[in-house]
Design a protein around this motif. Structure first.
Motif, PDB file in Angstrom:
ATOM      1  N   VAL A  56       0.846  -1.192   0.000  1.00  0.00           N
ATOM      2  CA  VAL A  56       0.000   0.000   0.000  1.00  0.00           C
ATOM      3  C   VAL A  56       0.884   1.245   0.000  1.00  0.00           C
ATOM      4  CG1 VAL A  56      -0.250   0.114   2.516  1.00  0.00           C
ATOM      5  CG2 VAL A  56      -2.017   1.119   1.051  1.00  0.00           C
ATOM      6  N   PHE A  57       0.502   2.217  -0.824  1.00  0.00           N
ATOM      7  CA  PHE A  57       1.123   3.536  -0.840  1.00  0.00           C
ATOM      8  C   PHE A  57       0.196   4.481  -0.083  1.00  0.00           C
ATOM      9  CE2 PHE A  57       2.961   1.415  -4.440  1.00  0.00           C
ATOM     10  CZ  PHE A  57       4.246   1.917  -4.547  1.00  0.00           C
ATOM     11  N   ILE A  58       0.766   5.275   0.804  1.00  0.00           N
ATOM     12  CA  ILE A  58      -0.047   6.192   1.605  1.00  0.00           C
ATOM     13  C   ILE A  58       0.463   7.605   1.384  1.00  0.00           C
ATOM     14  CG2 ILE A  58      -0.867   6.785   3.914  1.00  0.00           C
ATOM     15  CD1 ILE A  58      -0.315   3.819   4.666  1.00  0.00           C
ATOM     16  N   HIS A  59      -0.385   8.421   0.769  1.00  0.00           N
ATOM     17  CA  HIS A  59      -0.006   9.777   0.371  1.00  0.00           C
ATOM     18  C   HIS A  59      -0.517  10.787   1.389  1.00  0.00           C
ATOM     19  CE1 HIS A  59      -1.316  13.541  -1.817  1.00  0.00           C
ATOM     20  NE2 HIS A  59       0.003  13.589  -1.892  1.00  0.00           N
ATOM     21  N   ARG A  60       0.411  11.587   1.900  1.00  0.00           N
ATOM     22  CA  ARG A  60       0.066  12.691   2.801  1.00  0.00           C
ATOM     23  C   ARG A  60       1.066  13.807   2.556  1.00  0.00           C
ATOM     24  NH1 ARG A  60      -3.286  14.312   5.613  1.00  0.00           N
ATOM     25  NH2 ARG A  60      -2.756  14.035   7.792  1.00  0.00           N
ATOM     26  N   ASP A  61       0.579  15.010   2.259  1.00  0.00           N
ATOM     27  CA  ASP A  61       1.477  16.161   2.198  1.00  0.00           C
ATOM     28  C   ASP A  61       2.093  16.377   3.570  1.00  0.00           C
ATOM     29  OD1 ASP A  61       0.801  16.582  -0.435  1.00  0.00           O
ATOM     30  OD2 ASP A  61      -0.545  18.266  -0.038  1.00  0.00           O
ATOM     31  N   SER A  62       3.348  16.831   3.585  1.00  0.00           N
ATOM     32  CA  SER A  62       3.988  17.069   4.884  1.00  0.00           C
ATOM     33  C   SER A  62       3.398  18.289   5.578  1.00  0.00           C
ATOM     34  CB  SER A  62       5.500  17.243   4.725  1.00  0.00           C
ATOM     35  OG  SER A  62       5.812  18.504   4.177  1.00  0.00           O
ATOM     36  N   ASP A  63       2.930  19.271   4.772  1.00  0.00           N
ATOM     37  CA  ASP A  63       2.400  20.534   5.323  1.00  0.00           C
ATOM     38  C   ASP A  63       3.404  21.196   6.265  1.00  0.00           C
ATOM     39  OD1 ASP A  63       0.010  20.309   3.899  1.00  0.00           O
ATOM     40  OD2 ASP A  63      -0.949  19.162   5.499  1.00  0.00           O
ATOM     41  N   THR A  96       1.970  18.528  -2.579  1.00  0.00           N
ATOM     42  CA  THR A  96       2.156  17.853  -3.863  1.00  0.00           C
ATOM     43  C   THR A  96       2.501  18.848  -4.963  1.00  0.00           C
ATOM     44  OG1 THR A  96       0.573  16.158  -3.153  1.00  0.00           O
ATOM     45  CG2 THR A  96       1.077  16.274  -5.511  1.00  0.00           C
ATOM     46  N   GLU A  97       1.965  20.062  -4.865  1.00  0.00           N
ATOM     47  CA  GLU A  97       2.226  21.076  -5.900  1.00  0.00           C
ATOM     48  C   GLU A  97       3.710  21.399  -6.040  1.00  0.00           C
ATOM     49  OE1 GLU A  97      -2.009  21.228  -5.008  1.00  0.00           O
ATOM     50  OE2 GLU A  97      -0.246  21.217  -3.711  1.00  0.00           O
ATOM     51  N   ALA A  98       4.504  21.146  -4.978  1.00  0.00           N
ATOM     52  CA  ALA A  98       5.945  21.392  -5.079  1.00  0.00           C
ATOM     53  C   ALA A  98       6.554  20.565  -6.206  1.00  0.00           C
ATOM     54  CB  ALA A  98       6.627  21.065  -3.752  1.00  0.00           C
ATOM     55  N   TRP A  99       6.026  19.353  -6.418  1.00  0.00           N
ATOM     56  CA  TRP A  99       6.547  18.479  -7.467  1.00  0.00           C
ATOM     57  C   TRP A  99       6.192  18.995  -8.863  1.00  0.00           C
ATOM     58  CZ3 TRP A  99       5.018  13.057  -5.114  1.00  0.00           C
ATOM     59  CH2 TRP A  99       5.849  12.794  -4.012  1.00  0.00           C
ATOM     60  N   LEU A 100       5.254  19.941  -8.940  1.00  0.00           N
ATOM     61  CA  LEU A 100       4.787  20.439 -10.236  1.00  0.00           C
ATOM     62  C   LEU A 100       5.424  21.768 -10.624  1.00  0.00           C
ATOM     63  CD1 LEU A 100       0.985  19.647  -9.736  1.00  0.00           C
ATOM     64  CD2 LEU A 100       2.811  18.134 -10.579  1.00  0.00           C
ATOM     65  N   LEU A 101       6.312  22.286  -9.786  1.00  0.00           N
ATOM     66  CA  LEU A 101       6.922  23.598 -10.030  1.00  0.00           C
ATOM     67  C   LEU A 101       8.261  23.509 -10.759  1.00  0.00           C
ATOM     68  CD1 LEU A 101       6.236  25.326  -6.583  1.00  0.00           C
ATOM     69  CD2 LEU A 101       5.112  25.819  -8.763  1.00  0.00           C
ATOM     70  N   ALA A 127      15.353  25.209  -3.755  1.00  0.00           N
ATOM     71  CA  ALA A 127      14.614  25.979  -2.749  1.00  0.00           C
ATOM     72  C   ALA A 127      13.152  25.555  -2.635  1.00  0.00           C
ATOM     73  CB  ALA A 127      14.684  27.472  -3.070  1.00  0.00           C
ATOM     74  N   ILE A 128      12.698  24.719  -3.548  1.00  0.00           N
ATOM     75  CA  ILE A 128      11.262  24.421  -3.644  1.00  0.00           C
ATOM     76  C   ILE A 128      10.696  23.836  -2.354  1.00  0.00           C
ATOM     77  CG2 ILE A 128       9.674  22.735  -4.690  1.00  0.00           C
ATOM     78  CD1 ILE A 128      10.834  23.521  -7.397  1.00  0.00           C
ATOM     79  N   GLU A 129      11.403  22.904  -1.735  1.00  0.00           N
ATOM     80  CA  GLU A 129      10.835  22.245  -0.561  1.00  0.00           C
ATOM     81  C   GLU A 129      10.896  23.111   0.691  1.00  0.00           C
ATOM     82  OE1 GLU A 129      12.424  18.280  -0.261  1.00  0.00           O
ATOM     83  OE2 GLU A 129      11.068  17.588  -1.835  1.00  0.00           O
ATOM     84  N   GLY A 130      11.539  24.271   0.607  1.00  0.00           N
ATOM     85  CA  GLY A 130      11.555  25.192   1.729  1.00  0.00           C
ATOM     86  C   GLY A 130      10.493  26.271   1.631  1.00  0.00           C
ATOM     87  N   ILE A 131       9.725  26.257   0.549  1.00  0.00           N
ATOM     88  CA  ILE A 131       8.715  27.292   0.322  1.00  0.00           C
ATOM     89  C   ILE A 131       7.398  26.863   0.946  1.00  0.00           C
ATOM     90  CG2 ILE A 131       7.363  28.427  -1.470  1.00  0.00           C
ATOM     91  CD1 ILE A 131       9.926  28.329  -3.173  1.00  0.00           C
TER      92      ILE A 131
END
Length: 201
Positions: A56-63, A96-101, A127-131
């Motif tokens: 099983v894959f479990i998807h949760r944004d880190s927020d 998830t939007e970070a992966w689309l930038l 810098a994307i994951e720090g935004i």
């Protein structure tokens, strides 16, 4: 099986299947489950329903700025549910939007302005994951890329969910996203889960 946060994230499933094959799985076919509720409850429900699952894959944004808290939450949920097979956390940092930038051309293409010149003001990849709010940055980038105004601009605003969905489908799992630590963790965890599955068989 992919347990995702919402139906808008179902596009992740095809990429996860691609990665499974890439890392040695003989086949990879699955479903998505976007029902709400705690992870343990959702997993128990799937087990009661007799779902044929071996991973099983479990998807949760880190927020937040790191994935540690979500990783612990997912691990507790799996343990509490009694799910007997490997699990893979799918944790974008921060959303998830970070992966689309990472793909400026894809953003221009999805709003049908592929040769646009308007600056999109996308963050540098490192810098994307720090935004803090990549979703808002993606919204602004899509509007800028559309190079429209007035009523057409409002139409573009209303189309965000559709555009996001297309971008997620078009995400290249072997492209620039591989440079992000969260994606590297995903690849590592897929390989770990496949090794566990091999040991179980």
């Amino acid at each position: 099986m992919l347990l995702c946060e919402g139906s808008s994230d179902e596009g992740l499933r095809a990429h996860l299947e691609t990665l499974l094959i890439h890392f040695g799985a003989r086949e990879a076919t699955g479903m998505t489950d976007a029902r709400k509720g705690p992870i343990a409850t959702r997993l128990r429900q799937l087990l009661r329903e007799g779902a044929n699952l071996d991973m099983v894959f479990i998807h949760r944004d880190s927020d937040g700025p790191d994935r540690d808290g979500r990783e612990r939450e997912i691990r507790r949920g799996v343990e509490d549910s009694g799910f007997p097979h490997p699990h893979v956390p799918v944790i974008p940092v921060q959303e998830t939007e970070a992966w689309l930038l990472l793909d400026e051309q894809a953003i221009r293409d999805v709003v049908a302005c592929p040769k646009g010149k308007q600056p999109l003001k996308l963050p540098k990849p490192n810098a994307i994951e720090g935004i803090r709010n990549p979703k808002e940055i993606l919204k602004k980038a899509l509007l800028a890329a559309s190079e429209t105004g007035g009523r057409r601009l409002q139409k573009q605003k209303n189309g965000f969910n559709r555009h996001r969905g297309v971008l997620l489908q078009r995400l290249d799992p072997f492209g620039a996203v591989r440079g992000l630590p969260s994606w590297q963790c995903l690849e590592r965890d897929i390989q770990r889960a496949l090794a566990q599955l091999e040991n179980q068989n």
